[in-house]
Design a protein around this motif. Structure first.
Motif, PDB file in Angstrom:
ATOM      1  N   PRO A   1       0.828  -1.212   0.000  1.00 18.00           N
ATOM      2  CA  PRO A   1       0.000   0.000   0.000  1.00 18.00           C
ATOM      3  C   PRO A   1       0.860   1.259   0.000  1.00 18.00           C
ATOM      4  O   PRO A   1       1.916   1.305   0.622  1.00 18.00           O
ATOM      5  CB  PRO A   1      -0.801  -0.127   1.311  1.00 18.00           C
ATOM      6  CG  PRO A   1      -0.773  -1.581   1.639  1.00 18.00           C
ATOM      7  CD  PRO A   1       0.537  -2.104   1.134  1.00 18.00           C
ATOM      8  N   ASN A   2       0.366   2.251  -0.729  1.00 13.32           N
ATOM      9  CA  ASN A   2       0.981   3.586  -0.765  1.00 13.32           C
ATOM     10  C   ASN A   2       2.308   3.649  -1.514  1.00 13.32           C
ATOM     11  O   ASN A   2       2.949   4.699  -1.539  1.00 13.32           O
ATOM     12  CB  ASN A   2       1.174   4.138   0.655  1.00 13.32           C
ATOM     13  CG  ASN A   2      -0.132   4.189   1.425  1.00 13.32           C
ATOM     14  OD1 ASN A   2      -1.170   4.541   0.884  1.00 13.32           O
ATOM     15  ND2 ASN A   2      -0.074   3.806   2.704  1.00 13.32           N
TER      16      ASN A   2
ATOM     17  N   GLN B   1      -1.446  -0.181  -7.798  1.00 14.35           N
ATOM     18  CA  GLN B   1      -2.198  -0.757  -6.690  1.00 14.35           C
ATOM     19  C   GLN B   1      -3.051  -1.934  -7.153  1.00 14.35           C
ATOM     20  O   GLN B   1      -3.581  -1.940  -8.264  1.00 14.35           O
ATOM     21  CB  GLN B   1      -3.084   0.305  -6.047  1.00 14.35           C
ATOM     22  CG  GLN B   1      -4.112   0.923  -6.973  1.00 14.35           C
ATOM     23  CD  GLN B   1      -4.976   1.961  -6.284  1.00 14.35           C
ATOM     24  OE1 GLN B   1      -5.276   1.821  -5.098  1.00 14.35           O
ATOM     25  NE2 GLN B   1      -5.388   2.988  -7.015  1.00 14.35           N
TER      26      GLN B   1
END
Length: 348
Positions: free
Chosen positions: A126-127, A133
């Motif tokens: 994540p991120n 993603q």
């Protein structure tokens, strides 16, 4: 001896007759006719819950629109390496889900494993914007290897998918064949095991041109209306797709046709098991089977009129094959007869 594809078969007489019946008179367009709405209600009855149904013309359109409905910036869609969306759809899924990417995963006999899927998803923390993603997972039932996921296998993949906060799509081009092989209900093989959206195929099982997107959460339907229109899949005379499904479901014709084609594949498989010139690559769970055959036997079959495809073998299978052997694919259909199968086996 036509075993190239179930797409080579024509339309079942009942389905052709239903098209003729729908050809007369007038009916409101763009999916609003009484026939369209009746068939949509039938889908809900079959799946034991309210579903949203969108008729389209091809399986590629169904798969692409399904994945487009989940689109995210930098989206990654996880699939088996041999999945139709990855190998045979000319990048249509990526095209319609603009900016998305398919992430192919290896697995024996056409199947994803929960462990391999979890590892693939885990490569996108994540991120970390540079890698994109995770966006969705898609599985094929029956698989491109002719095998079928068990209900427990679907549930295990769904658990991985849901733990990652992702939706699960099922490519059901040969949905009926897998269903009758498992002896399951449509609900059991889909939403009760965590499937969010289904590409429901009829074309390979006796229809002329009938595919549908089945959304198990009708709240998703609002955006799908626009996605289907934008992709040129909103047929003005959609009653002709509905007419095919109307006959397809009547008196469980769709299940009878699938049972027949599966039985013909099983008859072929028994013949391969008894042959000294060929052997099954893996057990089949549908109307599609793969065999490893001696090259001289393959040549002789083709000279006698048998129609089938040579098929690329993956590294794991290739390691078990001799230099004088080839992997071939054979697909039966509602139109395959015992005589067709027995003639092929006699020639083998």
């Amino acid at each position: 001896m036509f075993f190239a594809s179930d797409n080579w078969a024509g339309a079942h007489p009942d389905i052709a007759g239903s098209l003729v019946e729908a050809a007369g008179g007038f009916a409101s367009a763009y999916g609003t006719s009484d026939l369209d709405q009746r068939v949509e209600k039938t889908f809900s009855e079959i799946f034991e819950r309210e579903v949203a149904v969108f008729f389209v013309g091809t399986g590629t359109a169904a798969n692409s629109l399904a994945l487009a409905s989940f689109n995210r910036p930098g989206g990654q869609v996880f699939c088996h390496r041999e999945a139709h969306v990855n190998v045979d759809e000319c990048n249509a899924p990526e095209f319609f889900a603009t900016g998305s990417k398919l992430v192919p995963i290896d697995g024996p006999a056409g199947k994803l494993s929960p462990e391999a899927l979890a590892a693939a998803i885990g490569r996108f923390p994540p991120n970390f914007v540079h890698g994109g993603q995770p966006m969705a997972v898609t599985l094929t039932q029956a698989t491109e290897a002719g095998t079928a996921y068990t209900l427990d296998e679907i549930a295990a993949l769904s658990d991985v998918t849901k733990n990652a906060g992702l939706p699960l799509h099922m490519d059901g081009a040969r949905f009926a064949n897998a269903l009758v092989h498992l002896g399951a209900t449509p609900a059991d093989m889909t939403w009760k095991r965590g499937v969010d959206i289904l590409s429901f195929g009829g074309t390979k099982n006796g229809c002329w041109c009938a595919e549908a997107l089945v959304l198990f959460d009708p709240a998703m339907a609002q955006q799908m209306h626009f996605l289907r229109k934008r992709s040129a899949q909103l047929f003005s005379k959609s009653r002709f797709i509905a007419a095919q499904f109307d006959a397809y479901f009547r008196n469980d014709l769709w299940l009878k046709l699938a049972r027949h084609s599966n039985a013909m594949a099983a008859r072929l498989a028994s013949g391969f098991a008894a042959s000294e010139k060929a052997r099954l690559a893996w057990p089949t769970g549908s109307n599609e089977l793969f065999a490893i055959i001696r090259n001289d036997a393959m040549k002789a079959l083709k000279e006698k009129g048998a129609v089938f495809y040579d098929w690329p073998a993956g590294p794991d299978l290739k390691a078990t094959m001799r230099d004088d052997e080839t992997l071939i694919r054979l697909v039966t259909s509602f139109a395959t007869t015992e005589t067709d199968v027995d003639s092929f086996l006699s020639a083998l």
